[in-house]
Motif scaffolding. Structure first.
Motif, PDB file in Angstrom:
ATOM      1  N   PRO A 171       0.447  -1.223  -0.355  1.00  0.00           N
ATOM      2  CA  PRO A 171      -0.210  -0.114   0.080  1.00  0.00           C
ATOM      3  C   PRO A 171       1.110   1.207   0.088  1.00  0.00           C
ATOM      4  CG  PRO A 171       0.191  -1.441   1.951  1.00  0.00           C
ATOM      5  CD  PRO A 171       0.839  -2.130   1.236  1.00  0.00           C
ATOM      6  N   GLY A 172       0.324   2.586  -0.266  1.00  0.00           N
ATOM      7  CA  GLY A 172       0.496   3.881   0.055  1.00  0.00           C
ATOM      8  C   GLY A 172       1.262   4.491  -1.059  1.00  0.00           C
ATOM      9  N   GLY A 173       0.874   3.604  -2.561  1.00  0.00           N
ATOM     10  CA  GLY A 173       0.813   4.215  -3.712  1.00  0.00           C
ATOM     11  C   GLY A 173      -0.385   5.272  -4.595  1.00  0.00           C
ATOM     12  N   VAL A 174      -0.837   4.665  -5.309  1.00  0.00           N
ATOM     13  CA  VAL A 174      -2.136   4.904  -5.693  1.00  0.00           C
ATOM     14  C   VAL A 174      -3.646   5.032  -4.560  1.00  0.00           C
ATOM     15  CG1 VAL A 174      -4.312   4.653  -7.568  1.00  0.00           C
ATOM     16  CG2 VAL A 174      -1.566   4.085  -8.230  1.00  0.00           C
ATOM     17  N   GLY A 175      -3.804   4.165  -3.843  1.00  0.00           N
ATOM     18  CA  GLY A 175      -4.690   4.463  -2.885  1.00  0.00           C
ATOM     19  C   GLY A 175      -4.735   5.555  -2.289  1.00  0.00           C
ATOM     20  N   PRO A 176      -4.292   6.141  -1.384  1.00  0.00           N
ATOM     21  CA  PRO A 176      -4.116   7.774  -0.727  1.00  0.00           C
ATOM     22  C   PRO A 176      -4.592   8.531  -1.496  1.00  0.00           C
ATOM     23  CG  PRO A 176      -2.223   6.254  -0.276  1.00  0.00           C
ATOM     24  CD  PRO A 176      -2.443   5.881  -0.899  1.00  0.00           C
ATOM     25  N   MET A 177      -4.488   8.257  -3.048  1.00  0.00           N
ATOM     26  CA  MET A 177      -4.218   9.002  -3.464  1.00  0.00           C
ATOM     27  C   MET A 177      -5.842   9.092  -4.477  1.00  0.00           C
ATOM     28  SD  MET A 177      -1.596  10.847  -4.395  1.00  0.00           S
ATOM     29  CE  MET A 177      -2.169  11.763  -6.152  1.00  0.00           C
ATOM     30  N   THR A 178      -6.701   8.295  -4.467  1.00  0.00           N
ATOM     31  CA  THR A 178      -8.350   8.163  -4.427  1.00  0.00           C
ATOM     32  C   THR A 178      -8.997   9.178  -3.575  1.00  0.00           C
ATOM     33  OG1 THR A 178      -7.287   5.853  -5.329  1.00  0.00           O
ATOM     34  CG2 THR A 178     -10.250   6.585  -5.380  1.00  0.00           C
ATOM     35  N   ILE A 179      -8.742   8.869  -2.249  1.00  0.00           N
ATOM     36  CA  ILE A 179      -9.739   9.838  -1.744  1.00  0.00           C
ATOM     37  C   ILE A 179      -9.660  11.143  -1.814  1.00  0.00           C
ATOM     38  CG2 ILE A 179     -10.209  10.215   0.829  1.00  0.00           C
ATOM     39  CD1 ILE A 179     -10.351   7.477   1.217  1.00  0.00           C
ATOM     40  N   THR A 180      -8.090  11.895  -1.493  1.00  0.00           N
ATOM     41  CA  THR A 180      -7.940  13.100  -2.178  1.00  0.00           C
ATOM     42  C   THR A 180      -8.595  13.751  -3.323  1.00  0.00           C
ATOM     43  OG1 THR A 180      -5.844  12.323  -0.838  1.00  0.00           O
ATOM     44  CG2 THR A 180      -5.656  14.078  -2.168  1.00  0.00           C
ATOM     45  N   MET A 181      -8.310  12.968  -3.864  1.00  0.00           N
ATOM     46  CA  MET A 181      -9.264  13.524  -5.478  1.00  0.00           C
ATOM     47  C   MET A 181     -10.732  13.446  -5.532  1.00  0.00           C
ATOM     48  SD  MET A 181      -5.719  13.690  -6.572  1.00  0.00           S
ATOM     49  CE  MET A 181      -6.872  14.189  -7.691  1.00  0.00           C
ATOM     50  N   LEU A 182     -11.875  12.259  -4.849  1.00  0.00           N
ATOM     51  CA  LEU A 182     -12.858  12.806  -4.523  1.00  0.00           C
ATOM     52  C   LEU A 182     -12.737  14.194  -4.141  1.00  0.00           C
ATOM     53  CD1 LEU A 182     -15.934  11.773  -4.294  1.00  0.00           C
ATOM     54  CD2 LEU A 182     -14.788  11.014  -1.726  1.00  0.00           C
ATOM     55  N   MET A 183     -12.534  14.642  -2.815  1.00  0.00           N
ATOM     56  CA  MET A 183     -11.899  15.984  -2.227  1.00  0.00           C
ATOM     57  C   MET A 183     -11.774  16.951  -3.025  1.00  0.00           C
ATOM     58  SD  MET A 183     -12.787  14.461   1.141  1.00  0.00           S
ATOM     59  CE  MET A 183     -13.507  13.166   1.067  1.00  0.00           C
ATOM     60  N   LEU A 184     -10.972  16.680  -3.819  1.00  0.00           N
ATOM     61  CA  LEU A 184     -10.231  17.684  -4.811  1.00  0.00           C
ATOM     62  C   LEU A 184     -11.539  17.961  -5.953  1.00  0.00           C
ATOM     63  CD1 LEU A 184      -6.673  18.697  -6.574  1.00  0.00           C
ATOM     64  CD2 LEU A 184      -9.000  18.677  -7.433  1.00  0.00           C
ATOM     65  N   ASN A 185     -11.560  16.751  -6.334  1.00  0.00           N
ATOM     66  CA  ASN A 185     -13.200  16.614  -7.537  1.00  0.00           C
ATOM     67  C   ASN A 185     -14.837  17.628  -6.513  1.00  0.00           C
ATOM     68  OD1 ASN A 185     -11.915  15.966  -9.692  1.00  0.00           O
ATOM     69  ND2 ASN A 185     -13.519  14.396  -9.318  1.00  0.00           N
ATOM     70  N   THR A 186     -14.710  17.501  -5.242  1.00  0.00           N
ATOM     71  CA  THR A 186     -15.854  18.457  -4.314  1.00  0.00           C
ATOM     72  C   THR A 186     -15.417  20.015  -4.407  1.00  0.00           C
ATOM     73  OG1 THR A 186     -15.958  16.012  -2.964  1.00  0.00           O
ATOM     74  CG2 THR A 186     -17.183  18.013  -2.329  1.00  0.00           C
ATOM     75  N   VAL A 187     -14.325  19.987  -4.372  1.00  0.00           N
ATOM     76  CA  VAL A 187     -14.200  21.535  -3.987  1.00  0.00           C
ATOM     77  C   VAL A 187     -14.296  22.239  -5.419  1.00  0.00           C
ATOM     78  CG1 VAL A 187     -12.005  23.410  -3.631  1.00  0.00           C
ATOM     79  CG2 VAL A 187     -12.582  21.316  -1.786  1.00  0.00           C
ATOM     80  N   ARG A 188     -13.745  21.530  -6.470  1.00  0.00           N
ATOM     81  CA  ARG A 188     -14.197  21.988  -7.777  1.00  0.00           C
ATOM     82  C   ARG A 188     -15.480  21.903  -8.286  1.00  0.00           C
ATOM     83  NH1 ARG A 188     -10.990  19.439 -11.745  1.00  0.00           N
ATOM     84  NH2 ARG A 188      -9.391  20.193 -11.269  1.00  0.00           N
ATOM     85  N   ALA A 189     -16.210  21.652  -7.303  1.00  0.00           N
ATOM     86  CA  ALA A 189     -18.140  21.085  -7.703  1.00  0.00           C
ATOM     87  C   ALA A 189     -18.740  22.576  -7.319  1.00  0.00           C
ATOM     88  CB  ALA A 189     -18.467  19.918  -7.507  1.00  0.00           C
ATOM     89  N   ALA A 190     -18.477  22.492  -6.311  1.00  0.00           N
ATOM     90  CA  ALA A 190     -18.370  23.591  -5.059  1.00  0.00           C
ATOM     91  C   ALA A 190     -18.170  25.460  -5.757  1.00  0.00           C
ATOM     92  CB  ALA A 190     -18.027  23.747  -3.665  1.00  0.00           C
ATOM     93  N   LYS A 191     -17.608  24.808  -6.373  1.00  0.00           N
ATOM     94  CA  LYS A 191     -16.676  26.763  -7.412  1.00  0.00           C
ATOM     95  C   LYS A 191     -17.783  26.371  -8.220  1.00  0.00           C
ATOM     96  CE  LYS A 191     -11.443  26.152  -5.605  1.00  0.00           C
ATOM     97  NZ  LYS A 191     -10.148  25.998  -6.294  1.00  0.00           N
ATOM     98  N   MET A 192     -17.312  25.220  -9.258  1.00  0.00           N
ATOM     99  CA  MET A 192     -18.230  25.554 -10.177  1.00  0.00           C
ATOM    100  C   MET A 192     -19.596  25.757 -10.302  1.00  0.00           C
ATOM    101  SD  MET A 192     -17.920  22.033 -11.871  1.00  0.00           S
ATOM    102  CE  MET A 192     -18.853  21.341 -11.665  1.00  0.00           C
ATOM    103  N   ALA A 193     -20.867  25.849  -8.656  1.00  0.00           N
ATOM    104  CA  ALA A 193     -21.734  26.159  -8.297  1.00  0.00           C
ATOM    105  C   ALA A 193     -22.038  27.508  -8.307  1.00  0.00           C
ATOM    106  CB  ALA A 193     -22.730  25.167  -7.133  1.00  0.00           C
ATOM    107  N   ALA A 194     -20.730  27.806  -7.325  1.00  0.00           N
ATOM    108  CA  ALA A 194     -20.887  29.459  -7.843  1.00  0.00           C
ATOM    109  C   ALA A 194     -20.568  30.014  -8.831  1.00  0.00           C
ATOM    110  CB  ALA A 194     -20.028  29.738  -5.991  1.00  0.00           C
ATOM    111  N   GLY A 195     -19.773  29.470  -9.206  1.00  0.00           N
ATOM    112  CA  GLY A 195     -19.879  30.593 -10.727  1.00  0.00           C
ATOM    113  C   GLY A 195     -17.777  30.628 -10.570  1.00  0.00           C
ATOM    114  N   ILE A 196     -17.100  30.304  -9.626  1.00  0.00           N
ATOM    115  CA  ILE A 196     -15.948  30.775  -9.451  1.00  0.00           C
ATOM    116  C   ILE A 196     -15.183  29.521 -10.740  1.00  0.00           C
ATOM    117  CG2 ILE A 196     -13.938  30.924  -7.450  1.00  0.00           C
ATOM    118  CD1 ILE A 196     -16.614  31.028  -5.533  1.00  0.00           C
ATOM    119  N   GLY A 197     -14.019  30.185 -10.772  1.00  0.00           N
ATOM    120  CA  GLY A 197     -12.796  28.936 -11.332  1.00  0.00           C
ATOM    121  C   GLY A 197     -12.864  28.188 -12.277  1.00  0.00           C
TER     122      GLY A 197
END
Ligand code: NAP
Length: 295
Positions: free
Chosen positions: A269-295
């Protein structure tokens, strides 16, 4: 020579620190708090642990975070109603339905009911199609994590021969499609292998970057790897239990052998695994920005 280890733990930590600052900034400047709901149906132990980890990470990052647990016998129509409620909820920017779902529920029907603008897993056909034409809003989390591992480890992707082993809809096909795009962090020449590929070794030996997502433990050995290649091992295979009852995990790549042939490699472990959850978080921040028309 032993390969450089590409640490998903370290790169994921770096991205989470950047995200935390981004979330604080969104809150301060725009009064926006990214909102994520995770929907868990039934009590599959692996699913419970994935959802718990997603919830913990989202809370640590300062998200508005809801865990919605449903009984395993929930009717499909009730699950669809629940999704419809979150589709309309302005505080929720990302909806994640933990898979697999019980047999009586049509998984695709459920995933396709999620508003594509809140589909932070990137599985909705609208988002898959947008990825294909180079206009992605959300990249699926595991392939997105793989691309970030390559970029942030300084791997040259442009012009590289990339060989992907595995053609699933959640890893193999999307990572191939992402790396072939005419974009920064892509522009590779990509080959996809699967169980019907004739003489897989002739392909893998050409890979400057070899990405293995087969779900077959130690199926890639040193003789299949081009000397100096960058090897990304996506596989997570439970191959036994420790006396303390912890699962022993093994990748799809024979790490001990391949580390002497590759120039860089991800551990399991310690390779791709920890990245998957992190990218979910990044996508959620992106969705929040998109909803607000930012960035
Ligand atoms: P999957 O849906 O089972 O797909 C596996 C793919 O690999 C299939 O396309 C299959 O070919 C191909 N394949 C299997 N054995 C092969 C072999 N010996 N030679 C060539 N091709 C082979 O699996 P998945 O969902 O993509 O997951 C793959 C692995 O990644 C699993 O170990 C999974 O646990 C892991 N994973 C990890 C993460 C993470 O976050 N770390 C996320 C997702 C998945 P056919 O199409 O011909 O059957």
């Amino acid at each position: 020579m032993s390969a450089k280890i590409i640490s998903g733990n370290e790169i994921a930590k770096q991205i989470r620190e950047e995200l935390k600052a981004d979330v604080e900034n969104l809150q301060k400047k725009h009064n926006i708090q990214p909102g994520l709901v995770t929907i868990l149906v039934g009590g599959n132990p692996a699913s419970v642990s994935y959802v718990t980890a997603k919830q913990k990470t989202s809370k640590d990052l300062g998200f508005y975070s809801i865990q919605n647990d449903q009984q395993a016998d929930i009717a499909e129509s009730d699950l669809l109603k629940l999704i419809s409620t979150y589709n309309k909820d302005p505080k929720i920017h990302g909806i994640l339905v933990q898979l697999p779902l019980p047999k009586h529920i049509n998984e695709n029907k459920v995933l396709y009911a999620i508003d594509p603008d809140k589909d932070v897993d990137g599985f909705h056909p609208v988002n898959v199609g947008r990825l294909m034409i180079g206009e992605a809003r959300f990249y699926p989390c595991t392939p997105y994590g793989i691309q970030q591992l390559l970029i942030r480890s300084g791997t040259k992707i442009e012009g590289a021969e990339v060989v992907v082993v595995g053609r699933s809809n959640i890893v193999g096909k999307p990572i191939a499609m992402m790396l072939v795009q005419k974009k920064d962090g892509a522009n590779a020449t990509v080959t996809i292998c699967h169980t019907k590929t004739k003489d897989m070794k002739t392909h893998t030996l050409r890979g400057d970057i070899l990405i293995v997502a087969a779900g077959a433990p130690k199926s890639v050995t040193a003789d299949m790897v081009k000397p100096g290649a960058v090897v990304i091992d996506v596989g997570v295979n439970r191959v036994g239990m420790t006396p303390e009852g912890k699962a022993i995990l093994q990748g799809d790549v024979d790490f001990e052998e391949v580390k002497d042939t590759a120039s860089a490699i991800t551990p399991v472990p310690g390779g791709v695994g920890p990245m998957t959850i992190t990218m979910l978080m990044l996508n959620t921040v992106r969705a929040a920005k998109m909803a607000a028309g930012i960035g």
